[in-house]
Design a protein around this motif. Sequence first.
Motif, PDB file in Angstrom:
ATOM      1  N   VAL A 231     -52.358 -12.224 -42.325  1.00 46.40           N
ATOM      2  CA  VAL A 231     -52.161 -10.730 -42.158  1.00 46.40           C
ATOM      3  C   VAL A 231     -52.205 -10.025 -42.970  1.00 46.40           C
ATOM      4  N   GLN A 232     -52.795  -8.480 -42.706  1.00 51.02           N
ATOM      5  CA  GLN A 232     -53.177  -8.153 -44.219  1.00 51.02           C
ATOM      6  C   GLN A 232     -51.639  -6.619 -44.319  1.00 51.02           C
ATOM      7  N   GLY A 233     -52.423  -6.639 -45.205  1.00 46.04           N
ATOM      8  CA  GLY A 233     -51.269  -5.850 -46.071  1.00 46.04           C
ATOM      9  C   GLY A 233     -51.764  -5.086 -47.276  1.00 46.04           C
ATOM     10  N   THR A 234     -50.647  -4.129 -47.936  1.00 48.28           N
ATOM     11  CA  THR A 234     -51.056  -3.800 -49.356  1.00 48.28           C
ATOM     12  C   THR A 234     -49.910  -3.963 -49.882  1.00 48.28           C
ATOM     13  N   LEU A 235     -49.906  -3.608 -51.724  1.00 53.02           N
ATOM     14  CA  LEU A 235     -48.963  -3.820 -52.368  1.00 53.02           C
ATOM     15  C   LEU A 235     -48.008  -2.420 -52.121  1.00 53.02           C
ATOM     16  N   ASN A 236     -46.994  -2.434 -51.823  1.00 58.87           N
ATOM     17  CA  ASN A 236     -46.188  -1.431 -52.033  1.00 58.87           C
ATOM     18  C   ASN A 236     -46.136  -0.641 -50.789  1.00 58.87           C
ATOM     19  N   GLY A 237     -47.348  -1.187 -49.759  1.00 56.63           N
ATOM     20  CA  GLY A 237     -47.369  -0.533 -48.507  1.00 56.63           C
ATOM     21  C   GLY A 237     -48.124   1.035 -48.948  1.00 56.63           C
ATOM     22  N   GLY A 239     -51.231   3.152 -48.894  1.00 54.28           N
ATOM     23  CA  GLY A 239     -52.880   3.779 -47.527  1.00 54.28           C
ATOM     24  C   GLY A 239     -52.941   4.318 -47.449  1.00 54.28           C
ATOM     25  N   GLU A 240     -53.751   5.457 -46.637  1.00 52.87           N
ATOM     26  CA  GLU A 240     -53.949   6.339 -46.232  1.00 52.87           C
ATOM     27  C   GLU A 240     -52.937   7.041 -45.165  1.00 52.87           C
ATOM     28  N   ARG A 241     -52.414   8.349 -45.005  1.00 51.13           N
ATOM     29  CA  ARG A 241     -52.013   8.894 -44.399  1.00 51.13           C
ATOM     30  C   ARG A 241     -50.462   8.459 -44.480  1.00 51.13           C
ATOM     31  N   CYS A 242     -50.195   7.707 -43.365  1.00 49.64           N
ATOM     32  CA  CYS A 242     -48.598   7.055 -43.893  1.00 49.64           C
ATOM     33  C   CYS A 242     -48.442   5.671 -44.237  1.00 49.64           C
ATOM     34  N   GLY A 243     -49.421   5.174 -44.791  1.00 48.62           N
ATOM     35  CA  GLY A 243     -49.571   3.249 -45.524  1.00 48.62           C
ATOM     36  C   GLY A 243     -49.960   2.956 -43.992  1.00 48.62           C
ATOM     37  N   ASN A 244     -49.617   1.287 -45.436  1.00 49.42           N
ATOM     38  CA  ASN A 244     -50.366  -0.189 -44.421  1.00 49.42           C
ATOM     39  C   ASN A 244     -48.794  -0.768 -44.130  1.00 49.42           C
ATOM     40  N   ALA A 245     -49.147  -1.544 -43.686  1.00 51.17           N
ATOM     41  CA  ALA A 245     -48.100  -2.711 -43.723  1.00 51.17           C
ATOM     42  C   ALA A 245     -47.786  -3.420 -45.188  1.00 51.17           C
TER      43      ALA A 245
END
Length: 535
Positions: A231-237, A239-245
């Motif tokens: 599963v891929q994601g980012t710290l604190n969500g 990411g571009e637009r509305c963010g990532n997981a």
Amino acid sequence: MPNVENRIYLFDTTLRDGAQTQGVDFTANDKHTIAKALDSLGIDYVEGGWPGANPTDDAFFSSPPAFENSKFVAFGMTRRPGRSAANDPGVAPLLNAKVDANCFVGKTWDFHVETALNISLAENVGMVRDTMAAAVAAGKEAMFDAEHFFDGYQSNPKFAMDCLNAALEGGARWVVLCDTNGGTLPHKVAEIVGEVLKEVPGEKLGVHFHNDTDNAVANSLAAIEQGARQVQGTLNGLGERCGNANLVSLIGSLKLKTDYEIGVSDEALAKLTSVSRLLDEILNRHPQRNAPYVGDSAFAHKGGLHASAVNKDPTTYEHVSPDLVGNKRHVLVSDQAGKSNILSELKNLGIEIAPDDRKVSLLLEKVKELDQQGISFDSAEASFEIFARSVLGRTPEYYKLERFRVIDEVRWNSKGEQVIEAIAMVALEVAGEEHMEAAKGNGPVNALDNALRKTLDRFYPELKDMELLDFKVRILDSSRGTRAVTRVVIESKDQQGRNWSTVGVSTNIIDASYKALNEAITWKLLKEGVKPASS
């Protein structure tokens, strides 16, 4: 030994996909700091960026961090049409990078292939296969990010699956289904991942979700439940637009709510809040107060009924214990508080008092009176501590305000440019003597803060590492226009990692600001254990 079927691999893309957030611009040093923090958590894969794309990423990859737990990943695109992977200048930097793995993104939506790339579907499939084979030949763990997979699968499932199978034929360790537009809902994710798993083994399947419907975490969990194992994601969500997981939420939920195994130990899990806030500190952003697991409000209790129950057994209103993720419980004090709130907060402050002491009832009564006047402590816990100690007779007086004056000047210089300048003068009694100082600032509150510090720093050097983080103003009675009562909340921080908020209320915004500043300084000195200066 870990259960292979139950093992979920965490892939962080904060430094690449997260860096595409509007207003985010990491330096190479920032990337090193974040990467080491991710490694300390036990994240399996840390994606560093795109070698050759910009000077920052080039500098980062030229001096890669030394990982203890994580694999370092370089990101890029599959080979271009009409070129071999070995002769593609876009692929070469990834193959030559000092990394453990290469993650290549490629098209899996026929609409994109035919419209954006203007090539045949068969050529796109060949590009995927060839690039994976080149990465494996270079000694790298190969991954294929299947861009727009969920849209592509719904448009042309055979072509989308041909791309995945081509990646596996080329030797890919992982094929990652990306919801690039972020528009797929959990029920559809579950359905499509279930279909993919009929051809692709779960131990080779990953997922990457964007948050455009606020379902990225839910989609990730739905895919994992179906059988995806990365599963891929980012710290604190980020990411571009509305963010990532949001990888922070995924770590908390996977570790504490499921039987899946992840690389994050119990000890590392206790760092989750500090790592989340480290990112916000680097970005100079305020942590999201209501963030799951790690937010200041995640374990905050305002109502008296809630506080009473939590004091008896926290599980009455908490789904996990805050200390597991490095957070802490807050029992807020407001007009909705009961004696339980007061007693709980006093205990947190280290103030010992008997539950039947009449001062507890007095405190509660005064809190509700002040709340009616606009002095709300639920967003200014430092002010409550000062207020409570004053009612209990336990607040030292570090200085006494004699008077202050603030002047705002607007003028035009010789070039016809507008110049705005604020000057504040304060007269304070410190150690039995009056001291007067003046200072400039970029606004009246900044000037007042500078004048206070100029006066106090020589008596209390502990204040030198204190700085204002945020300044909020609220009009409490807008019907009175410019005569309305104003509430000011000031957030401060110091180099010990403490953040605290104080409140001031007045019909005069500068007076309200002074009250909040005064309490911020007083709280800092209290926490440092400073005694009032003597003459």
